[in-house]
Design a protein around this motif. Structure first.
Motif, mmCIF file in Angstrom:
data_model
loop_
_atom_site.group_PDB
_atom_site.id
_atom_site.type_symbol
_atom_site.label_atom_id
_atom_site.label_comp_id
_atom_site.label_asym_id
_atom_site.label_seq_id
_atom_site.Cartn_x
_atom_site.Cartn_y
_atom_site.Cartn_z
ATOM 1 N N THR A 114 -12.896 -103.608 -36.258
ATOM 2 C CA THR A 114 -12.500 -104.195 -34.972
ATOM 3 C C THR A 114 -13.704 -104.391 -34.070
ATOM 4 O O THR A 114 -13.860 -105.452 -33.453
ATOM 5 C CB THR A 114 -11.459 -103.290 -34.277
ATOM 6 N N PHE A 115 -14.560 -103.388 -33.976
ATOM 7 C CA PHE A 115 -15.746 -103.496 -33.137
ATOM 8 C C PHE A 115 -16.641 -104.643 -33.599
ATOM 9 O O PHE A 115 -17.162 -105.404 -32.791
ATOM 10 C CB PHE A 115 -16.537 -102.180 -33.146
ATOM 11 N N ARG A 116 -16.824 -104.776 -34.912
ATOM 12 C CA ARG A 116 -17.693 -105.845 -35.430
ATOM 13 C C ARG A 116 -17.126 -107.225 -35.120
ATOM 14 O O ARG A 116 -17.871 -108.155 -34.822
ATOM 15 C CB ARG A 116 -17.888 -105.686 -36.943
ATOM 16 N N PHE A 117 -15.790 -107.384 -35.186
ATOM 17 C CA PHE A 117 -15.182 -108.668 -34.841
ATOM 18 C C PHE A 117 -15.315 -108.956 -33.351
ATOM 19 O O PHE A 117 -15.658 -110.058 -32.946
ATOM 20 C CB PHE A 117 -13.704 -108.708 -35.234
ATOM 21 N N ILE A 118 -15.062 -107.954 -32.518
ATOM 22 C CA ILE A 118 -15.121 -108.147 -31.070
ATOM 23 C C ILE A 118 -16.554 -108.394 -30.609
ATOM 24 O O ILE A 118 -16.784 -109.100 -29.624
ATOM 25 C CB ILE A 118 -14.486 -106.942 -30.340
ATOM 26 N N ALA A 119 -17.530 -107.862 -31.307
ATOM 27 C CA ALA A 119 -18.929 -108.041 -30.924
ATOM 28 C C ALA A 119 -19.366 -109.499 -31.002
ATOM 29 O O ALA A 119 -20.349 -109.887 -30.370
ATOM 30 C CB ALA A 119 -19.828 -107.181 -31.811
ATOM 31 N N HIS A 120 -18.634 -110.321 -31.754
ATOM 32 C CA HIS A 120 -19.009 -111.727 -31.911
ATOM 33 C C HIS A 120 -18.305 -112.642 -30.915
ATOM 34 O O HIS A 120 -18.555 -113.844 -30.914
ATOM 35 C CB HIS A 120 -18.724 -112.202 -33.336
ATOM 36 N N ILE A 121 -17.448 -112.085 -30.048
ATOM 37 C CA ILE A 121 -16.761 -112.893 -29.040
ATOM 38 C C ILE A 121 -17.686 -113.015 -27.833
ATOM 39 O O ILE A 121 -18.104 -112.005 -27.260
ATOM 40 C CB ILE A 121 -15.426 -112.247 -28.630
ATOM 41 N N PRO A 122 -18.018 -114.240 -27.426
ATOM 42 C CA PRO A 122 -18.925 -114.397 -26.282
ATOM 43 C C PRO A 122 -18.253 -113.987 -24.966
ATOM 44 O O PRO A 122 -17.048 -114.171 -24.784
ATOM 45 C CB PRO A 122 -19.241 -115.899 -26.282
ATOM 46 N N VAL A 123 -19.052 -113.450 -24.066
ATOM 47 C CA VAL A 123 -18.564 -113.032 -22.757
ATOM 48 C C VAL A 123 -18.697 -114.208 -21.801
ATOM 49 O O VAL A 123 -19.789 -114.775 -21.667
ATOM 50 C CB VAL A 123 -19.384 -111.823 -22.238
ATOM 51 N N PRO A 124 -17.603 -114.590 -21.132
ATOM 52 C CA PRO A 124 -17.685 -115.713 -20.192
ATOM 53 C C PRO A 124 -18.647 -115.394 -19.039
ATOM 54 O O PRO A 124 -18.645 -114.290 -18.507
ATOM 55 C CB PRO A 124 -16.262 -115.865 -19.664
ATOM 56 N N GLY A 125 -19.456 -116.359 -18.678
ATOM 57 C CA GLY A 125 -20.369 -116.194 -17.549
ATOM 58 C C GLY A 125 -21.690 -115.531 -17.905
ATOM 59 O O GLY A 125 -22.537 -115.354 -17.031
ATOM 60 N N ALA A 126 -21.892 -115.151 -19.151
ATOM 61 C CA ALA A 126 -23.150 -114.516 -19.544
ATOM 62 C C ALA A 126 -24.224 -115.588 -19.707
ATOM 63 O O ALA A 126 -23.981 -116.652 -20.258
ATOM 64 C CB ALA A 126 -22.975 -113.750 -20.849
ATOM 65 N N ASN A 127 -25.407 -115.288 -19.221
ATOM 66 C CA ASN A 127 -26.531 -116.207 -19.333
ATOM 67 C C ASN A 127 -27.173 -115.999 -20.715
ATOM 68 O O ASN A 127 -27.916 -115.046 -20.935
ATOM 69 C CB ASN A 127 -27.537 -115.950 -18.216
ATOM 70 N N VAL A 128 -26.871 -116.895 -21.629
ATOM 71 C CA VAL A 128 -27.323 -116.764 -23.009
ATOM 72 C C VAL A 128 -28.846 -116.812 -23.097
ATOM 73 O O VAL A 128 -29.465 -116.053 -23.844
ATOM 74 C CB VAL A 128 -26.684 -117.857 -23.889
ATOM 75 N N ALA A 129 -29.465 -117.676 -22.313
ATOM 76 C CA ALA A 129 -30.926 -117.790 -22.354
ATOM 77 C C ALA A 129 -31.591 -116.488 -21.898
ATOM 78 O O ALA A 129 -32.580 -116.038 -22.487
ATOM 79 C CB ALA A 129 -31.386 -118.957 -21.500
ATOM 80 N N ALA A 130 -31.045 -115.877 -20.861
ATOM 81 C CA ALA A 130 -31.610 -114.612 -20.367
ATOM 82 C C ALA A 130 -31.430 -113.501 -21.397
ATOM 83 O O ALA A 130 -32.327 -112.673 -21.589
ATOM 84 C CB ALA A 130 -30.951 -114.226 -19.050
ATOM 85 N N LEU A 131 -30.292 -113.469 -22.078
ATOM 86 C CA LEU A 131 -30.069 -112.454 -23.106
ATOM 87 C C LEU A 131 -31.004 -112.644 -24.289
ATOM 88 O O LEU A 131 -31.546 -111.675 -24.825
ATOM 89 C CB LEU A 131 -28.616 -112.496 -23.581
ATOM 90 N N GLU A 132 -31.216 -113.900 -24.703
ATOM 91 C CA GLU A 132 -32.145 -114.164 -25.798
ATOM 92 C C GLU A 132 -33.559 -113.738 -25.416
ATOM 93 O O GLU A 132 -34.279 -113.160 -26.225
ATOM 94 C CB GLU A 132 -32.112 -115.645 -26.174
ATOM 95 N N ASN A 133 -33.958 -114.004 -24.182
ATOM 96 C CA ASN A 133 -35.278 -113.591 -23.704
ATOM 97 C C ASN A 133 -35.396 -112.073 -23.709
ATOM 98 O O ASN A 133 -36.427 -111.520 -24.114
ATOM 99 C CB ASN A 133 -35.539 -114.159 -22.306
ATOM 100 N N LEU A 134 -34.357 -111.390 -23.281
ATOM 101 C CA LEU A 134 -34.362 -109.927 -23.266
ATOM 102 C C LEU A 134 -34.541 -109.370 -24.671
ATOM 103 O O LEU A 134 -35.347 -108.465 -24.898
ATOM 104 C CB LEU A 134 -33.061 -109.400 -22.663
ATOM 105 N N PHE A 135 -33.806 -109.912 -25.635
ATOM 106 C CA PHE A 135 -33.893 -109.410 -27.003
ATOM 107 C C PHE A 135 -35.231 -109.749 -27.662
ATOM 108 O O PHE A 135 -35.690 -109.039 -28.549
ATOM 109 C CB PHE A 135 -32.739 -109.937 -27.851
ATOM 110 N N GLN A 136 -35.867 -110.825 -27.247
ATOM 111 C CA GLN A 136 -37.155 -111.187 -27.833
ATOM 112 C C GLN A 136 -38.295 -110.351 -27.265
ATOM 113 O O GLN A 136 -39.277 -110.092 -27.958
ATOM 114 C CB GLN A 136 -37.445 -112.670 -27.613
ATOM 115 N N THR A 137 -38.191 -109.911 -26.011
ATOM 116 C CA THR A 137 -39.292 -109.195 -25.368
ATOM 117 C C THR A 137 -39.129 -107.683 -25.388
ATOM 118 O O THR A 137 -40.105 -106.964 -25.223
ATOM 119 C CB THR A 137 -39.453 -109.651 -23.913
ATOM 120 N N ASN A 138 -37.936 -107.178 -25.592
ATOM 121 C CA ASN A 138 -37.679 -105.748 -25.520
ATOM 122 C C ASN A 138 -37.707 -105.148 -26.923
ATOM 123 O O ASN A 138 -36.910 -105.509 -27.780
ATOM 124 C CB ASN A 138 -36.323 -105.509 -24.859
#
Length: 64
Positions: free
Chosen positions: A32-56
Motif C-alpha cells: 500500500t505504501f509503495r502504491f501511494i508513494a507514486h500518487i502526486p501531491v496537488p500543489g507540489a512544486n515538482v521542479a523544486a523537489l527535483e532540485n532538492l533531490f539532485q543537490t541533497n
C-alpha cells in the motif's frame, strides 16, 4: 524436506496463524505504501523537489 533453512523458516512461519496474520498485514502495508508513494501531491512544486533531490546527498538515499 527442504535444504534451505530460510525457506523452511518462511514456510513454518505461515503455519502459525497469529504470525501469518502479522506477516500478511505487514506485507499489505508495504505494498500500500509503495502504491501511494507514486500518487502526486496537488500543489507540489515538482521542479523544486527535483532540485532538492539532485543537490541533497541525504535525499539521494531515498531514490529507487
Amino acid at each position: 524436506m527442504m535444504n534451505a533453512p530460510l525457506l523452511t523458516a518462511a514456510v513454518d512461519a505461515f503455519k502459525i496463524p497469529d504470525l501469518r496474520r502479522k506477516l500478511l498485514f505487514t506485507l499489505a502495508m508495504l505494498v500500500t505504501f509503495r502504491f501511494i508513494a507514486h500518487i502526486p501531491v496537488p500543489g507540489a512544486n515538482v521542479a523544486a523537489l527535483e532540485n532538492l533531490f539532485q543537490t541533497n546527498q541525504l535525499a539521494k538515499i531515498t531514490e529507487c
